[in-house]
Design an enzyme around this catalytic site. Structure first.
Site, PDB file in Angstrom:
ATOM      1  N   THR A 194      -3.755  -0.561   0.980  1.00  0.00           N
ATOM      2  CA  THR A 194      -4.911  -1.249   1.546  1.00  0.00           C
ATOM      3  C   THR A 194      -4.587  -1.797   2.926  1.00  0.00           C
ATOM      4  OG1 THR A 194      -5.614  -1.817  -0.688  1.00  0.00           O
ATOM      5  CG2 THR A 194      -6.660  -3.015   1.088  1.00  0.00           C
TER       6      THR A 194
ATOM      7  N   TYR B 212       4.618   0.593  -8.455  1.00  0.00           N
ATOM      8  CA  TYR B 212       3.195   0.862  -8.263  1.00  0.00           C
ATOM      9  C   TYR B 212       2.891   2.234  -8.862  1.00  0.00           C
ATOM     10  CZ  TYR B 212      -1.300   1.055  -5.728  1.00  0.00           C
ATOM     11  OH  TYR B 212      -2.627   1.130  -5.378  1.00  0.00           O
TER      12      TYR B 212
ATOM     13  N   LYS C 114       2.438  -2.645 -10.929  1.00  0.00           N
ATOM     14  CA  LYS C 114       1.045  -2.639 -10.490  1.00  0.00           C
ATOM     15  C   LYS C 114       0.425  -1.397 -11.111  1.00  0.00           C
ATOM     16  CE  LYS C 114      -2.103  -2.471  -6.550  1.00  0.00           C
ATOM     17  NZ  LYS C 114      -2.261  -2.234  -5.094  1.00  0.00           N
TER      18      LYS C 114
ATOM     19  N   VAL D 149      -3.314  -7.307  -8.821  1.00  0.00           N
ATOM     20  CA  VAL D 149      -3.096  -7.101  -7.384  1.00  0.00           C
ATOM     21  C   VAL D 149      -4.378  -6.455  -6.891  1.00  0.00           C
ATOM     22  CG1 VAL D 149      -1.726  -6.003  -5.591  1.00  0.00           C
ATOM     23  CG2 VAL D 149      -0.615  -6.794  -7.687  1.00  0.00           C
TER      24      VAL D 149
END
Length: 293
Positions: A50, A138, A166, A206
């Protein structure tokens, strides 16, 4: 109860740019303060997807990290996104982040090359060995092309510095298996999965929409933890249009559009992304307004 190494509400922060495309350090500091002080984030993830990490240089990543640490590092934890498809480069970024003074590392599954599970495990273990910092794996197979399978997560969880996931895989039963078998803290990597993941032992999120929903998302999590499932469910229902709407197109694009409509200066996105169209921005603004945000 599983520990929350970075708190419960984290935001994957966008990276503001100036009109000429360079990093806007002053606005990065301003946004970080807003996310911590106004939106109530326990931690920020800097230089994640992001944050447009695929298109920022190592020097730019360091500059943003240093700015955010200087602004809010005394009152929030800072997790640096360091994952790439190259183990050596990931280690370089991890050591750069360590020297900057971050609290943890976010390491995505190596993408594009689609390594087999033993190679994925080796990648995470090698990166975890490279610094003393705690590591968040992640797991986002729709971006990387390959999931981190249950057995792989259980295997790497034996490393003392691999502490969290995540989880953007969307397989809560598999997540529940890993949670039951390990001490890994599971954070939802898809905003709409926060409450479902909490139901099987997750610890928080998150988020992307948490640029706007941070405090309301915390209310939802707190209600669930207090045993008020009805209130948590109602809050989730009220926030669901935002949780889903931020991903109507690429999330970074709509976050920047939403922030621009609220007096921030996030600037443009970098190609290959394109700025949200006026129609996309207006739709997302209506969703935020309808949710009372």
């Amino acid at each position: 109860m599983t520990a929350q190494p970075f708190g419960r509400v984290l935001t994957a922060m966008v990276t503001p740019f100036l009109a000429d495309g360079s990093v806007n350090i002053a606005e990065a500091r301003r946004l970080a303060a807003h996310l911590v002080d106004d939106q109530g984030n326990d931690a920020l993830v800097v230089n994640g997807t992001t944050g447009e990490s695929p298109t920022t240089s190592d020097a730019e990543k360091l500059a943003v990290l240093e700015a955010v640490l200087a602004e809010v590092g005394d009152r929030a934890k800072i997790v640096a996104g360091v994952g790439t498809f190259d183990t050596h480069h990931t280690i370089e970024l991890a050591r750069q982040a360590e020297q900057a003074g971050v609290d943890g590392l976010l390491v995505v599954t190596p993408y594009y090359s689609r390594p087999p599970q033993d190679a994925i495990a080796d990648h995470f273990l090698t990166v975890a060995d490279a610094t003393p910092l705690p590591v968040v794996i992640y797991d986002i197979p729709h971006r990387t092309g390959v999931p981190v399978e249950t057995e792989t997560l259980i295997r790497v969880a034996a490393h003392p510095r691999i502490v969290a996931v995540k989880d953007a895989k969307g397989r809560p039963v598999d997540s529940a298996r890993v949670i039951a078998a390990t001490g890994l803290a599971f954070y939802a990597g898809d905003d709409a999965m926060t409450l479902p993941l909490m139901a099987v032992g997750g610890v928080g999120v998150v988020g992307t929409s948490t640029h706007f929903t941070g405090r309301r998302t915390r209310e939802m999590i707190d209600a669930f933890l207090a045993g008020d499932v009805a209130r948590a469910t109602a809050l989730n229902a009220a926030l669901l249009p935002v949780y889903l709407g931020v991903f109507a197109t690429q999330g970074c694009m709509l976050v920047k559009a939403g922030l621009a409509g609220r007096g921030f200066e996030p600037g443009p996105v970098r190609k290959p992304l394109l700025d949200a169209t006026p129609e996309q921005a207006a739709t997302f603004t209506r969703i935020l307004t309808a949710a009372g945000l």
